[in-house]
Structure formats: C-alpha cells, structure tokens
Scaffold this motif. Sequence first.
Motif, mmCIF file in Angstrom:
data_model
loop_
_atom_site.group_PDB
_atom_site.id
_atom_site.type_symbol
_atom_site.label_atom_id
_atom_site.label_comp_id
_atom_site.label_asym_id
_atom_site.label_seq_id
_atom_site.Cartn_x
_atom_site.Cartn_y
_atom_site.Cartn_z
ATOM 1 N N MET A 180 0.853 -1.197 0.000
ATOM 2 C CA MET A 180 0.000 0.000 0.000
ATOM 3 C C MET A 180 0.884 1.240 0.000
ATOM 4 N N ASP A 181 0.514 2.235 -0.783
ATOM 5 C CA ASP A 181 1.294 3.458 -0.840
ATOM 6 C C ASP A 181 1.227 4.202 0.490
ATOM 7 N N THR A 182 2.339 4.833 0.859
ATOM 8 C CA THR A 182 2.386 5.660 2.058
ATOM 9 C C THR A 182 1.871 7.055 1.736
ATOM 10 N N ILE A 183 0.980 7.556 2.592
ATOM 11 C CA ILE A 183 0.470 8.912 2.400
ATOM 12 C C ILE A 183 1.542 9.893 2.843
ATOM 13 N N PRO A 184 1.904 10.858 1.993
ATOM 14 C CA PRO A 184 2.949 11.811 2.389
ATOM 15 C C PRO A 184 2.544 12.589 3.637
ATOM 16 N N GLY A 185 3.496 12.836 4.509
ATOM 17 C CA GLY A 185 3.269 13.625 5.721
ATOM 18 C C GLY A 185 4.345 14.681 5.865
ATOM 19 N N HIS A 186 4.195 15.499 6.892
ATOM 20 C CA HIS A 186 5.170 16.580 7.095
ATOM 21 C C HIS A 186 6.259 16.198 8.077
ATOM 22 N N GLY A 187 5.992 15.275 8.995
ATOM 23 C CA GLY A 187 7.005 14.818 9.940
ATOM 24 C C GLY A 187 7.401 15.831 10.994
ATOM 25 N N ARG A 188 6.600 16.878 11.167
ATOM 26 C CA ARG A 188 6.966 17.936 12.116
ATOM 27 C C ARG A 188 6.460 17.659 13.520
ATOM 28 N N TYR A 189 5.314 17.038 13.667
ATOM 29 C CA TYR A 189 4.740 16.736 14.977
ATOM 30 C C TYR A 189 3.848 15.507 14.844
ATOM 31 N N GLY A 190 3.626 14.825 15.959
ATOM 32 C CA GLY A 190 2.741 13.684 15.977
ATOM 33 C C GLY A 190 1.347 14.078 16.441
ATOM 34 N N TYR A 191 0.430 13.152 16.306
ATOM 35 C CA TYR A 191 -0.931 13.421 16.743
ATOM 36 C C TYR A 191 -1.012 13.432 18.258
ATOM 37 N N SER A 192 -1.763 14.403 18.785
ATOM 38 C CA SER A 192 -1.978 14.501 20.225
ATOM 39 C C SER A 192 -3.347 15.103 20.459
ATOM 40 N N ALA A 193 -4.220 14.387 21.168
ATOM 41 C CA ALA A 193 -5.560 14.888 21.467
ATOM 42 C C ALA A 193 -5.498 15.831 22.664
ATOM 43 N N LEU A 194 -6.115 16.978 22.538
ATOM 44 C CA LEU A 194 -6.056 17.988 23.596
ATOM 45 C C LEU A 194 -6.463 17.450 24.970
ATOM 46 N N PRO A 195 -7.548 16.670 25.093
ATOM 47 C CA PRO A 195 -7.938 16.224 26.444
ATOM 48 C C PRO A 195 -6.931 15.287 27.111
ATOM 49 N N GLN A 196 -6.020 14.724 26.330
ATOM 50 C CA GLN A 196 -5.063 13.761 26.885
ATOM 51 C C GLN A 196 -3.724 14.394 27.258
ATOM 52 N N ARG A 197 -3.583 15.706 27.096
ATOM 53 C CA ARG A 197 -2.302 16.358 27.366
ATOM 54 C C ARG A 197 -2.189 16.819 28.813
ATOM 55 N N PRO A 198 -0.957 17.014 29.288
ATOM 56 C CA PRO A 198 -0.778 17.580 30.628
ATOM 57 C C PRO A 198 -1.409 18.968 30.715
ATOM 58 N N VAL A 199 -1.929 19.279 31.891
ATOM 59 C CA VAL A 199 -2.546 20.582 32.131
ATOM 60 C C VAL A 199 -1.533 21.490 32.818
ATOM 61 N N TYR A 200 -1.439 22.723 32.355
ATOM 62 C CA TYR A 200 -0.532 23.693 32.965
ATOM 63 C C TYR A 200 -1.220 25.052 32.970
ATOM 64 N N ASP A 201 -0.613 26.027 33.601
ATOM 65 C CA ASP A 201 -1.172 27.375 33.692
ATOM 66 C C ASP A 201 -0.296 28.363 32.941
ATOM 67 N N TRP A 202 -0.919 29.448 32.483
ATOM 68 C CA TRP A 202 -0.191 30.614 32.054
ATOM 69 C C TRP A 202 0.148 31.458 33.284
ATOM 70 N N PRO A 203 0.862 32.551 33.150
ATOM 71 C CA PRO A 203 1.242 33.338 34.333
ATOM 72 C C PRO A 203 0.049 33.712 35.218
ATOM 73 N N GLU A 204 0.299 33.737 36.533
ATOM 74 C CA GLU A 204 -0.684 34.099 37.551
ATOM 75 C C GLU A 204 -1.892 33.179 37.538
ATOM 76 N N GLY A 205 -1.677 31.929 37.130
ATOM 77 C CA GLY A 205 -2.743 30.945 37.159
ATOM 78 C C GLY A 205 -3.799 31.106 36.084
ATOM 79 N N ARG A 206 -3.558 31.963 35.083
ATOM 80 C CA ARG A 206 -4.534 32.149 34.006
ATOM 81 C C ARG A 206 -4.508 30.928 33.085
ATOM 82 N N ARG A 207 -5.620 30.696 32.428
ATOM 83 C CA ARG A 207 -5.706 29.555 31.523
ATOM 84 C C ARG A 207 -5.928 29.947 30.063
ATOM 85 N N LEU A 208 -6.311 31.201 29.820
ATOM 86 C CA LEU A 208 -6.492 31.651 28.446
ATOM 87 C C LEU A 208 -5.518 32.786 28.151
ATOM 88 N N ALA A 209 -4.657 32.573 27.149
ATOM 89 C CA ALA A 209 -3.745 33.609 26.666
ATOM 90 C C ALA A 209 -4.341 34.209 25.401
#
Length: 296
Positions: free
Chosen positions: A1-30
Amino acid sequence: MDTIPGHGRYGYSALPQRPVYDWPEGRRLAVYVALNLETFDFGSGLGAELAPGGPQPDVLNYAWRDWGNRVGAFRLAEAFDNLRLPASVLVNSRLYADCPGLIEAFRARGDEIVGHGRTNAERQGPLDEAAERALIAEATATLTRHEGRAPAGWLGPWISQSRVTPDLLAEAGYRYLLDWAHDDQPVWFATRGGGRILSVPYPQELNDIPAIVARKDSARDFSDMIVDAFDEMLAQSAAAPLVMGIALHPYIVGQPHRLRPLRAALAHIASRRDDVWLTTAGGIADYAGRLPEVGG
C-alpha cells in the motif's frame, strides 16, 4: 500500500489527553492581537482585493491597501492604547523604506515586532531553498538593524511555507513560527539536525482576510465572532490552557465602519483582563518554551 505523504513535524496529540498547565498568575487563556503591517508592489504581485480590480496597474485595490498604512494603522494603534492592549506587529521588512515612521509608532508603544517577509506581494513557499534562505536572511537583517535585536517569531507572507521553512527559520535563529492553525496550544515542531521550533497558534477563523474579504462577513459578524470565541474559549480553558489569537489588517478593520464594532469586541476582552493573560505571540512562546508540559 502506498504511504500517504506527511510533514514529519509533529505527531498526533488529542487535547484532552495532554498535561494541564497554567499561564502566568494561574490564568488559563492567553490572548494576543496580531496586527499585519504589509506593503505591496504597484502594478504587479499579490494583494488582497476589495473588489475585482481588472488589469494592472490595479489602482482600486492598491490604494485600498495603502490606506491601511497611511490611516488605518494609526487608528488601530489609538484603539489599542485606549484599551491598554499589547500587539504582535507582523512586519514586512520593506515597510521601513516604504512607510517611514509607521513601524516606529508601534515600537514606541512597546509592541513586539515579528518577521513577516519582505513584502506581501510575494510568497516564499514556491522559492527554492537558497532563495527562501536569502529572503529570510534579508528580512531578518532589516528588522534587526532597525529594532536593535533580531525578531523571535515569523509569519510567512500569505501563510506560505515550503517543506523546509521550519528548518530554515530555526537555522536563522527564530524561536517560533505562526503559520500553522492546527491547534489551540503551542506545539513543538521537529527540524532537521535534531533541532526544534515552537508553533504558536495563529488564527484563520478570527482573521479579517478570510472572514471579511473571502467569506464577505460583515464588520459586526466579525466582532461577534471575536466575542463568542473569547467567551467560549475562556469557559473551555478551565479544563486546559488555550491560546486565542486575533489577526487584523489595517486596510480592512481600520476602516471606520469596521473599527467601531471591532473596538467593542476588543473592549469586551479587555474588560476581563483580570481573568486572562493579555500578551503577545512572543510572550506566549517565551513562557511555553520553558514549560516541560508543552509538546503536541
């Protein structure tokens, strides 16, 4: 089967599965405003169109865009001043010669100056590697000479990249790029030689060219989009840190009938400054680049 071309820059990551962190002063929206200051060729090259302009020289659309640098940009600067909003100013390097005093006005505000190619009459993506490297080097040298330091970030004219653009930017000393609208968090891109460069989210929905020029949304439609996106992302950021960018062009939203509703939308955001991090793209890149939780 032919390989679909990709960019190779980053892998797939679902937002809900990522570590949670804060922006400065505990803010969550930048939140950051990206103001595109651009110059164009007369009688040739690329450029957004208010209306079909016909054969070159296209005076109708050239003059419309030029109005943004002569009038609209200064009206937006005043609006930012009144609301105490910082800006990331995306600068075509030829503007220092074409519009003396324009970039200096935003430097005086303390705004971040971001690399945005030489002119928006051209795209860098179709160039060969040597020519693209030369374009990046020329624009970077001009910004560095005028601003006293090299820009940390880059947005390609017309969001144009070749397959090696992230590599060339990293090799030229850039710490972040803005061309990809694939996430609501910063994402590390792999570059050749084992390096990396941070992708900071840049909007294509909250962007006046796709919204107003392409989709023909009204000024109030665009303002409502900004308010609705802000309110929704502020609520969503309780679960994960997010980045909201707003991309503006003075020849579009600097127009009086569009500036008034835009000002109201920005005032809505500014009224919540105690709940969000009002910053620049470079501020986001600097802070995120030090957090081990940031990935993609």
